[in-house]
Each structure stands twice: as structure tokens, then as C-alpha cells.
Design a protein around this motif. Structure first.
Motif, PDB file in Angstrom:
ATOM      1  N   ASN A 266      58.690 -31.981  45.852  1.00 44.07           N
ATOM      2  CA  ASN A 266      58.014 -32.220  44.577  1.00 44.07           C
ATOM      3  C   ASN A 266      57.756 -30.910  43.848  1.00 44.07           C
ATOM      4  O   ASN A 266      57.871 -30.834  42.624  1.00 44.07           O
ATOM      5  N   VAL A 267      57.398 -29.879  44.599  1.00 45.27           N
ATOM      6  CA  VAL A 267      57.170 -28.561  43.983  1.00 45.27           C
ATOM      7  C   VAL A 267      58.470 -28.050  43.365  1.00 45.27           C
ATOM      8  O   VAL A 267      58.492 -27.598  42.212  1.00 45.27           O
TER       9      VAL A 267
ATOM     10  N   SER B   4      67.425 -18.697  14.263  1.00 44.09           N
ATOM     11  CA  SER B   4      68.176 -17.738  15.075  1.00 44.09           C
ATOM     12  C   SER B   4      69.143 -18.399  16.059  1.00 44.09           C
ATOM     13  O   SER B   4      69.870 -17.705  16.753  1.00 44.09           O
ATOM     14  N   LEU B   5      69.163 -19.726  16.118  1.00 44.68           N
ATOM     15  CA  LEU B   5      70.096 -20.431  16.998  1.00 44.68           C
ATOM     16  C   LEU B   5      70.779 -21.540  16.197  1.00 44.68           C
ATOM     17  O   LEU B   5      70.117 -22.440  15.688  1.00 44.68           O
ATOM     18  N   PRO B   6      72.112 -21.473  16.059  1.00 45.10           N
ATOM     19  CA  PRO B   6      72.837 -22.515  15.327  1.00 45.10           C
ATOM     20  C   PRO B   6      72.826 -23.848  16.082  1.00 45.10           C
ATOM     21  O   PRO B   6      72.536 -23.888  17.282  1.00 45.10           O
ATOM     22  N   PRO B   7      73.173 -24.948  15.397  1.00 47.36           N
ATOM     23  CA  PRO B   7      73.111 -26.277  16.028  1.00 47.36           C
ATOM     24  C   PRO B   7      74.036 -26.462  17.237  1.00 47.36           C
ATOM     25  O   PRO B   7      73.661 -27.114  18.206  1.00 47.36           O
ATOM     26  N   VAL B   8      75.246 -25.921  17.200  1.00 47.00           N
ATOM     27  CA  VAL B   8      76.186 -26.169  18.304  1.00 47.00           C
ATOM     28  C   VAL B   8      75.688 -25.556  19.613  1.00 47.00           C
ATOM     29  O   VAL B   8      75.651 -26.240  20.640  1.00 47.00           O
ATOM     30  N   PRO B   9      75.276 -24.282  19.643  1.00 47.54           N
ATOM     31  CA  PRO B   9      74.726 -23.757  20.906  1.00 47.54           C
ATOM     32  C   PRO B   9      73.463 -24.495  21.355  1.00 47.54           C
ATOM     33  O   PRO B   9      73.208 -24.603  22.539  1.00 47.54           O
ATOM     34  N   LEU B  10      72.700 -25.020  20.399  1.00 47.55           N
ATOM     35  CA  LEU B  10      71.504 -25.774  20.755  1.00 47.55           C
ATOM     36  C   LEU B  10      71.874 -27.025  21.538  1.00 47.55           C
ATOM     37  O   LEU B  10      71.294 -27.303  22.587  1.00 47.55           O
ATOM     38  N   SER B  11      72.871 -27.761  21.077  1.00 46.87           N
ATOM     39  CA  SER B  11      73.279 -28.974  21.796  1.00 46.87           C
ATOM     40  C   SER B  11      73.912 -28.624  23.141  1.00 46.87           C
ATOM     41  O   SER B  11      73.700 -29.321  24.139  1.00 46.87           O
ATOM     42  N   ASP B  12      74.664 -27.531  23.202  1.00 44.59           N
ATOM     43  CA  ASP B  12      75.227 -27.085  24.474  1.00 44.59           C
ATOM     44  C   ASP B  12      74.121 -26.683  25.460  1.00 44.59           C
ATOM     45  O   ASP B  12      74.186 -26.997  26.649  1.00 44.59           O
ATOM     46  N   ALA B  13      73.106 -26.002  24.948  1.00 45.71           N
ATOM     47  CA  ALA B  13      71.984 -25.597  25.795  1.00 45.71           C
ATOM     48  C   ALA B  13      71.245 -26.819  26.326  1.00 45.71           C
ATOM     49  O   ALA B  13      70.863 -26.865  27.503  1.00 45.71           O
ATOM     50  N   PHE B  14      71.033 -27.826  25.476  1.00 48.22           N
ATOM     51  CA  PHE B  14      70.363 -29.052  25.925  1.00 48.22           C
ATOM     52  C   PHE B  14      71.148 -29.738  27.028  1.00 48.22           C
ATOM     53  O   PHE B  14      70.580 -30.208  28.011  1.00 48.22           O
ATOM     54  N   LEU B  15      72.458 -29.807  26.868  1.00 50.03           N
ATOM     55  CA  LEU B  15      73.292 -30.442  27.888  1.00 50.03           C
ATOM     56  C   LEU B  15      73.197 -29.670  29.205  1.00 50.03           C
ATOM     57  O   LEU B  15      72.975 -30.265  30.272  1.00 50.03           O
ATOM     58  N   ALA B  16      73.337 -28.365  29.146  1.00 46.87           N
ATOM     59  CA  ALA B  16      73.280 -27.544  30.365  1.00 46.87           C
ATOM     60  C   ALA B  16      71.902 -27.626  31.015  1.00 46.87           C
ATOM     61  O   ALA B  16      71.791 -27.793  32.241  1.00 46.87           O
ATOM     62  N   LEU B  17      70.842 -27.534  30.217  1.00 48.98           N
ATOM     63  CA  LEU B  17      69.491 -27.595  30.773  1.00 48.98           C
ATOM     64  C   LEU B  17      69.192 -28.968  31.362  1.00 48.98           C
ATOM     65  O   LEU B  17      68.499 -29.076  32.382  1.00 48.98           O
ATOM     66  N   SER B  18      69.706 -30.019  30.751  1.00 49.17           N
ATOM     67  CA  SER B  18      69.508 -31.361  31.301  1.00 49.17           C
ATOM     68  C   SER B  18      70.179 -31.494  32.658  1.00 49.17           C
ATOM     69  O   SER B  18      69.605 -32.054  33.598  1.00 49.17           O
ATOM     70  N   LEU B  19      71.390 -30.991  32.776  1.00 48.80           N
ATOM     71  CA  LEU B  19      72.097 -31.064  34.052  1.00 48.80           C
ATOM     72  C   LEU B  19      71.385 -30.234  35.126  1.00 48.80           C
ATOM     73  O   LEU B  19      71.224 -30.689  36.263  1.00 48.80           O
ATOM     74  N   VAL B  20      70.975 -29.035  34.770  1.00 50.74           N
ATOM     75  CA  VAL B  20      70.270 -28.176  35.725  1.00 50.74           C
ATOM     76  C   VAL B  20      68.938 -28.810  36.134  1.00 50.74           C
ATOM     77  O   VAL B  20      68.567 -28.810  37.306  1.00 50.74           O
ATOM     78  N   GLY B  21      68.235 -29.388  35.180  1.00 54.27           N
ATOM     79  CA  GLY B  21      66.941 -29.997  35.466  1.00 54.27           C
ATOM     80  C   GLY B  21      67.027 -31.238  36.331  1.00 54.27           C
ATOM     81  O   GLY B  21      66.100 -31.547  37.081  1.00 54.27           O
ATOM     82  N   MET B  22      68.141 -31.961  36.257  1.00 55.49           N
ATOM     83  CA  MET B  22      68.290 -33.187  37.046  1.00 55.49           C
ATOM     84  C   MET B  22      68.714 -32.923  38.486  1.00 55.49           C
ATOM     85  O   MET B  22      68.499 -33.772  39.354  1.00 55.49           O
ATOM     86  N   MET B  23      69.335 -31.806  38.766  1.00 56.01           N
ATOM     87  CA  MET B  23      69.893 -31.558  40.098  1.00 56.01           C
ATOM     88  C   MET B  23      68.874 -31.679  41.234  1.00 56.01           C
ATOM     89  O   MET B  23      69.149 -32.337  42.230  1.00 56.01           O
ATOM     90  N   PRO B  24      67.693 -31.060  41.139  1.00 51.06           N
ATOM     91  CA  PRO B  24      66.739 -31.211  42.254  1.00 51.06           C
ATOM     92  C   PRO B  24      66.295 -32.663  42.459  1.00 51.06           C
ATOM     93  O   PRO B  24      66.117 -33.094  43.587  1.00 51.06           O
ATOM     94  N   MET B  25      66.115 -33.405  41.375  1.00 47.85           N
ATOM     95  CA  MET B  25      65.723 -34.812  41.518  1.00 47.85           C
ATOM     96  C   MET B  25      66.819 -35.618  42.188  1.00 47.85           C
ATOM     97  O   MET B  25      66.553 -36.449  43.059  1.00 47.85           O
ATOM     98  N   LEU B  26      68.062 -35.380  41.784  1.00 47.31           N
ATOM     99  CA  LEU B  26      69.177 -36.092  42.407  1.00 47.31           C
ATOM    100  C   LEU B  26      69.316 -35.719  43.879  1.00 47.31           C
ATOM    101  O   LEU B  26      69.533 -36.589  44.730  1.00 47.31           O
ATOM    102  N   LEU B  27      69.175 -34.434  44.178  1.00 45.26           N
ATOM    103  CA  LEU B  27      69.269 -33.986  45.567  1.00 45.26           C
ATOM    104  C   LEU B  27      68.132 -34.566  46.410  1.00 45.26           C
ATOM    105  O   LEU B  27      68.351 -35.024  47.533  1.00 45.26           O
ATOM    106  N   ALA B  28      66.922 -34.567  45.860  1.00 50.73           N
ATOM    107  CA  ALA B  28      65.778 -35.138  46.586  1.00 50.73           C
ATOM    108  C   ALA B  28      65.976 -36.634  46.821  1.00 50.73           C
ATOM    109  O   ALA B  28      65.674 -37.142  47.900  1.00 50.73           O
ATOM    110  N   SER B  29      66.496 -37.353  45.836  1.00 46.82           N
ATOM    111  CA  SER B  29      66.768 -38.785  46.007  1.00 46.82           C
ATOM    112  C   SER B  29      67.829 -38.997  47.070  1.00 46.82           C
ATOM    113  O   SER B  29      67.704 -39.887  47.921  1.00 46.82           O
TER     114      SER B  29
END
Length: 134
Positions: free
Chosen positions: A77-78, A102-127
């Protein structure tokens, strides 16, 4: 007064079960943080950067509290909450950079996708570990 305390624990006790007993205050902080974020989103609508900065400071403080006090009993959980907090702070920082210009729209959407994937990995691994061990 004691009766009210017992009624509260009967009703809200399960919320405290996954936390270390010495860290009961984190549940109260977490509820307060969620309330403040909702208030900031609903009340401060004129200045989006100020609103986002206030919310970012709450998220950063929450991340600092989880990292420094480890309020959860289960270490997974930590880890999950640290990854969630990091991606939450990074995502909101990206949005603020976009609102600042200071951040255009395309890198923003790419960052959201990458951060979403990185953020989900521990939850998926824990499950997955829970299914394998259970």
C-alpha cells in the motif's frame, strides 16, 4: 461522549483498518485533503493557475507525509500510494506548465499517457501478487 465515539468507530472503523494505529491522523488528513481539493475546484474558478498551485501543494504535502511516515500497515500500500502520489504531482505539474504556456498540448497528452502507465504498474503488480499468493 464515549457512546458517540463508539458509534463513530462502529460506523467508520473499517476506514482505519489498513493504517498503522499510531498513524490514525493520516485518515483524518486524507479526508481533509480530499475535501479541500473539492472546495478549491468548486470555489476558486477565476484563477486556474492559483487553483492548481494550491491543489499541487496539497498533493505534494500528501506525498511527503506518505513517504516520511508510511501510514499503511501493508508495505505494498505504501509503494502504491507513493507511485500514485508521484504521478498525481507530476500530472498536475504538467497541467500547470500547460496553463502557463510552457508545455504544448502534444507533450502534455504524451506525459499523461506515460504517467498513467507508470502509476498503474504497482497496483497491477500488487493485484497480481495477491492472486498468486492468495
Amino acid at each position: 461522549l464515549v457512546r458517540l465515539g463508539h458509534m463513530y468507530l462502529d460506523r467508520m472503523g473499517p476506514m482505519f483498518d489498513e493504517f498503522v494505529r499510531r498513524r490514525w491522523w493520516y485518515v483524518v488528513w486524507d479526508l481533509g485533503r480530499k475535501l479541500l481539493v473539492g472546495l478549491f475546484l468548486g470555489v476558486i474558478v477565476d484563477n486556474k493557475v492559483a487553483n492548481g498551485s494550491l491543489i499541487l501543494s496539497l498533493f505534494a504535502l500528501d506525498l511527503l507525509l506518505v513517504a516520511s511516515t508510511t501510514p499503511y500497515i501493508d508495505r505494498w500500500n505504501v509503494v502504491v500510494q507513493l507511485f500514485t502520489g508521484l504521478t498525481r504531482v507530476a500530472s498536475l505539474a504538467c497541467v500547470l506548465a500547460f496553463l502557463d504556456g510552457s508545455l504544448p498540448p502534444v507533450p502534455l497528452s504524451d506525459a499523461f499517457l506515460a504517467l498513467s502507465l507508470v502509476g498503474m504498474m504497482p497496483m497491477l503488480l500488487a493485484s497480481w501478487l495477491g492472486m498468486v499468493e492468495g
